[in-house]
Design a protein around this motif. Structure first.
Motif, PDB file in Angstrom:
ATOM      1  N   LEU A  86       0.815  -1.211   0.000  1.00  0.00           N
ATOM      2  CA  LEU A  86       0.000   0.000   0.000  1.00  0.00           C
ATOM      3  C   LEU A  86       0.850   1.262   0.000  1.00  0.00           C
ATOM      4  N   PRO A  87       0.424   2.291  -0.761  1.00  0.00           N
ATOM      5  CA  PRO A  87      -0.814   2.362  -1.556  1.00  0.00           C
ATOM      6  C   PRO A  87      -0.659   1.879  -3.000  1.00  0.00           C
ATOM      7  N   ASN A  88       0.465   1.250  -3.307  1.00  0.00           N
ATOM      8  CA  ASN A  88       0.747   0.850  -4.693  1.00  0.00           C
ATOM      9  C   ASN A  88       0.374  -0.609  -4.928  1.00  0.00           C
ATOM     10  N   VAL A  89      -0.915  -0.872  -4.942  1.00  0.00           N
ATOM     11  CA  VAL A  89      -1.390  -2.226  -5.221  1.00  0.00           C
ATOM     12  C   VAL A  89      -1.071  -2.558  -6.672  1.00  0.00           C
ATOM     13  N   PRO A  90      -0.433  -3.698  -6.931  1.00  0.00           N
ATOM     14  CA  PRO A  90      -0.055  -4.034  -8.317  1.00  0.00           C
ATOM     15  C   PRO A  90      -1.275  -4.198  -9.213  1.00  0.00           C
ATOM     16  N   GLU A  91      -1.108  -3.816 -10.475  1.00  0.00           N
ATOM     17  CA  GLU A  91      -2.214  -3.871 -11.425  1.00  0.00           C
ATOM     18  C   GLU A  91      -2.782  -5.282 -11.570  1.00  0.00           C
ATOM     19  N   GLU A  92      -1.918  -6.302 -11.455  1.00  0.00           N
ATOM     20  CA  GLU A  92      -2.401  -7.665 -11.633  1.00  0.00           C
ATOM     21  C   GLU A  92      -3.347  -8.105 -10.515  1.00  0.00           C
ATOM     22  N   ALA A  93      -3.405  -7.310  -9.429  1.00  0.00           N
ATOM     23  CA  ALA A  93      -4.322  -7.642  -8.334  1.00  0.00           C
ATOM     24  C   ALA A  93      -5.748  -7.197  -8.633  1.00  0.00           C
ATOM     25  N   ASN A  94      -5.914  -6.355  -9.641  1.00  0.00           N
ATOM     26  CA  ASN A  94      -7.247  -5.830  -9.946  1.00  0.00           C
ATOM     27  C   ASN A  94      -8.259  -6.939 -10.227  1.00  0.00           C
ATOM     28  N   ALA A  95      -7.894  -7.860 -11.108  1.00  0.00           N
ATOM     29  CA  ALA A  95      -8.853  -8.876 -11.550  1.00  0.00           C
ATOM     30  C   ALA A  95      -9.351  -9.754 -10.404  1.00  0.00           C
ATOM     31  N   PRO A  96      -8.471 -10.371  -9.591  1.00  0.00           N
ATOM     32  CA  PRO A  96      -8.996 -11.218  -8.508  1.00  0.00           C
ATOM     33  C   PRO A  96      -9.771 -10.433  -7.456  1.00  0.00           C
ATOM     34  N   ILE A  97      -9.356  -9.202  -7.177  1.00  0.00           N
ATOM     35  CA  ILE A  97     -10.090  -8.401  -6.198  1.00  0.00           C
ATOM     36  C   ILE A  97     -11.475  -8.046  -6.725  1.00  0.00           C
ATOM     37  N   MET A  98     -11.543  -7.637  -7.978  1.00  0.00           N
ATOM     38  CA  MET A  98     -12.835  -7.289  -8.556  1.00  0.00           C
ATOM     39  C   MET A  98     -13.751  -8.499  -8.638  1.00  0.00           C
ATOM     40  N   GLN A  99     -13.164  -9.673  -8.866  1.00  0.00           N
ATOM     41  CA  GLN A  99     -13.976 -10.882  -8.897  1.00  0.00           C
ATOM     42  C   GLN A  99     -14.608 -11.133  -7.531  1.00  0.00           C
ATOM     43  N   ARG A 158     -20.303   3.301  -5.365  1.00  0.00           N
ATOM     44  CA  ARG A 158     -20.110   4.547  -4.636  1.00  0.00           C
ATOM     45  C   ARG A 158     -18.669   5.010  -4.681  1.00  0.00           C
ATOM     46  N   GLY A 159     -17.738   4.165  -4.240  1.00  0.00           N
ATOM     47  CA  GLY A 159     -16.350   4.581  -4.083  1.00  0.00           C
ATOM     48  C   GLY A 159     -15.688   5.030  -5.374  1.00  0.00           C
ATOM     49  N   PHE A 160     -15.759   4.192  -6.408  1.00  0.00           N
ATOM     50  CA  PHE A 160     -15.144   4.559  -7.687  1.00  0.00           C
ATOM     51  C   PHE A 160     -15.769   5.837  -8.233  1.00  0.00           C
ATOM     52  N   TRP A 161     -17.093   5.917  -8.129  1.00  0.00           N
ATOM     53  CA  TRP A 161     -17.838   7.060  -8.665  1.00  0.00           C
ATOM     54  C   TRP A 161     -17.469   8.354  -7.943  1.00  0.00           C
ATOM     55  N   VAL A 162     -17.506   8.308  -6.628  1.00  0.00           N
ATOM     56  CA  VAL A 162     -17.241   9.514  -5.824  1.00  0.00           C
ATOM     57  C   VAL A 162     -15.815  10.013  -6.020  1.00  0.00           C
ATOM     58  N   HIS A 163     -14.869   9.084  -6.212  1.00  0.00           N
ATOM     59  CA  HIS A 163     -13.465   9.476  -6.380  1.00  0.00           C
ATOM     60  C   HIS A 163     -13.065   9.649  -7.844  1.00  0.00           C
ATOM     61  N   GLY A 164     -13.957   9.332  -8.766  1.00  0.00           N
ATOM     62  CA  GLY A 164     -13.657   9.520 -10.177  1.00  0.00           C
ATOM     63  C   GLY A 164     -12.619   8.567 -10.715  1.00  0.00           C
ATOM     64  N   VAL A 165     -12.640   7.302 -10.259  1.00  0.00           N
ATOM     65  CA  VAL A 165     -11.673   6.302 -10.716  1.00  0.00           C
ATOM     66  C   VAL A 165     -12.420   5.122 -11.319  1.00  0.00           C
ATOM     67  N   SER A 166     -11.671   4.233 -11.981  1.00  0.00           N
ATOM     68  CA  SER A 166     -12.320   3.110 -12.659  1.00  0.00           C
ATOM     69  C   SER A 166     -11.712   1.760 -12.316  1.00  0.00           C
ATOM     70  N   SER A 167     -10.764   1.718 -11.389  1.00  0.00           N
ATOM     71  CA  SER A 167     -10.172   0.437 -10.999  1.00  0.00           C
ATOM     72  C   SER A 167      -9.848   0.453  -9.513  1.00  0.00           C
ATOM     73  N   PHE A 168      -9.653  -0.743  -8.960  1.00  0.00           N
ATOM     74  CA  PHE A 168      -9.359  -0.832  -7.537  1.00  0.00           C
ATOM     75  C   PHE A 168      -8.015  -0.194  -7.215  1.00  0.00           C
ATOM     76  N   THR A 169      -7.022  -0.384  -8.060  1.00  0.00           N
ATOM     77  CA  THR A 169      -5.706   0.209  -7.779  1.00  0.00           C
ATOM     78  C   THR A 169      -5.788   1.734  -7.785  1.00  0.00           C
ATOM     79  N   GLU A 170      -6.564   2.298  -8.706  1.00  0.00           N
ATOM     80  CA  GLU A 170      -6.746   3.757  -8.716  1.00  0.00           C
ATOM     81  C   GLU A 170      -7.493   4.221  -7.479  1.00  0.00           C
ATOM     82  N   TYR A 171      -8.452   3.436  -7.063  1.00  0.00           N
ATOM     83  CA  TYR A 171      -9.239   3.773  -5.871  1.00  0.00           C
ATOM     84  C   TYR A 171      -8.342   3.824  -4.632  1.00  0.00           C
TER      85      TYR A 171
END
Length: 400
Positions: free
Chosen positions: A277-290, A305-318
């Motif tokens: 943290l806070p640099n979650v690797p990009e490859e972690a996106n898929a299993p986390i989103m699943q 809510r979270g992605f929308w309110v912060h204006g992001v589109s992935s967990f790592t960006e969030y």
């Protein structure tokens, strides 16, 4: 545990949230109960339709009462209709913004405004300059003459209209002037204008103060700031950078968001990502989103809510966006007395004692319990218990 009869955990939660408004005329239990048999579990389309239908019916009745001169009945009907419009759309949050969210929010705002004009004295609309735009607010007069001011700041998913019930009326009754507002990432700034949440809340509150302190009826030596839900993070951050704040209430107190992210990852079984943290690797996106997709409550909280309110589109960006929300680096700058709360069954309040211990100014810690009916998030089912303790503290602090 209270159950209203909705056959869906998220529906039950959001229906219960409306009940907080009952004490000040913004909801009726029977009207909420009447909807439960008509809304199938998981059907957010019918959820939206039924709440809006109820609100529309009350709005029409309010207009009829107003035209006949029955202004108290009209105001109460407008209040309840605004609550039900409000309840209809949060489960539709997400990017891009659903047109139904925009429509229902506009109906909520229009209907609540109709109610404000039927109070005595009327609640005053505020339009506050902020950078290249404006922020919406309402000013509640505590009476004639120069008086203390309570500024109320929201969290993630409520609007300034809900703060009428959560903060404003009780404080106004005690003789405070009150200002409610929505900032970036909240209410109209988010839904109407796409402004996302930002960590430098001291700049947001600074603009609010620049506007409201031009009023001659405010005692600038007695300006308090209260924040509820995620506002329990935003308000301390603002108080640290804005010396015009003379008293702080955080309900509940919160700490750096990186710590909250770490706790979330552990609960998701992703402890191995905490060290990065806070640099979650990009490859972690898929299993986390699943994992998130299989949990409707978590999907709503993080993605809709979270992605929308912060204006992001992935967990790592969030995660990177949340990591910018820090108070540890400025908490020593809080100079005003502080009242920090923690409700015993509220997971969001877990770090309230960390904030409290770090504040160097005079401070008071209040733990609310389930035994007194106030152990849930923001004491929502016993909000007057919160008002008693927080506003008694403020009364004592500002006593001449």
């Amino acid at each position: 545990m209270l159950q209203l009869g909705f056959n869906d955990p998220q529906f039950e939660v959001w229906a219960q949230r409306a009940l907080m408004n009952i004490a000040e005329g913004g909801c009726e239990l029977g009207e909420v109960l009447s909807l439960a048999p008509r809304i199938p579990a998981g059907d957010t389309d019918i959820w939206y339709r039924e709440w809006c239908a109820l609100a529309n019916r009350l709005y029409e009745q309010a207009g009829e009462c107003r035209n006949k001169g029955h202004l108290i009945s009209a105001r109460q009907l407008y209040q309840r209709a605004a609550t039900y419009y409000r309840t209809s759309y949060p489960l539709l949050f997400g990017a891009p913004t659903d047109p139904r969210v925009l429509e229902a929010y506009r109906n909520e705002a229009r209907t609540f405004h109709c109610a404000t004009q039927l109070f005595s004295p009327p609640i005053e609309v505020q339009t506050m300059p902020f950078e290249n735009t404006t922020l919406p607010g309402y000013f509640y007069s505590g009476g004639h003459g120069k008086r203390p001011l309570l500024i109320c700041t929201n969290g993630y998913d409520d609007t300034l209209h809900t703060m009428h019930y959560a903060h404003a009326v009780s404080a106004q009754r005690r003789g405070y002037h009150v200002l409610t507002f929505d900032g970036p990432g909240q209410g109209a700034p988010l839904i109407e204008h796409g402004l996302t949440l930002r960590p430098d809340w001291e700049n947001v509150v600074g603009a609010v103060l620049d506007h409201i302190l031009t009023r001659p009826d405010i005692d600038a030596s007695k300006v308090a700031l209260t924040g509820w839900s995620f506002g329990g993070f935003l308000a301390p951050r603002a108080a640290a950078g804005e010396p015009r704040i003379k008293a702080l209430i955080a309900d509940p107190g919160q700490w750096d968001m990186t710590a909250a992210i770490a706790g979330m990852l552990k609960r998701m079984g992703a402890e191995d990502l905490v060290a990065a943290l806070p640099n979650v690797p990009e490859e972690a996106n898929a299993p986390i989103m699943q994992a998130i997709e299989h949990n409707p409550a978590l999907k709503w909280t993080l993605v809709q809510r979270g992605f929308w309110v912060h204006g992001v589109s992935s967990f790592t960006e969030y995660v990177k966006a949340l990591a910018e929300f820090t108070v540890s680096d400025c908490v020593h700058q809080i100079q005003c007395p502080a009242f920090i709360t923690q409700a015993e069954n509220d997971p969001i309040a877990g770090a309230a004692d960390v904030l409290f211990n770090a504040i160097e100014a005079p401070k008071t810690f209040k733990r609310f319990t389930a035994q007194e009916g106030a152990g849930d998030h923001c004491e929502a089912m016993a909000r007057s218990v919160y008002h008693q303790h927080a506003y008694d503290w403020l009364d004592t602090l500002f006593k001449d």
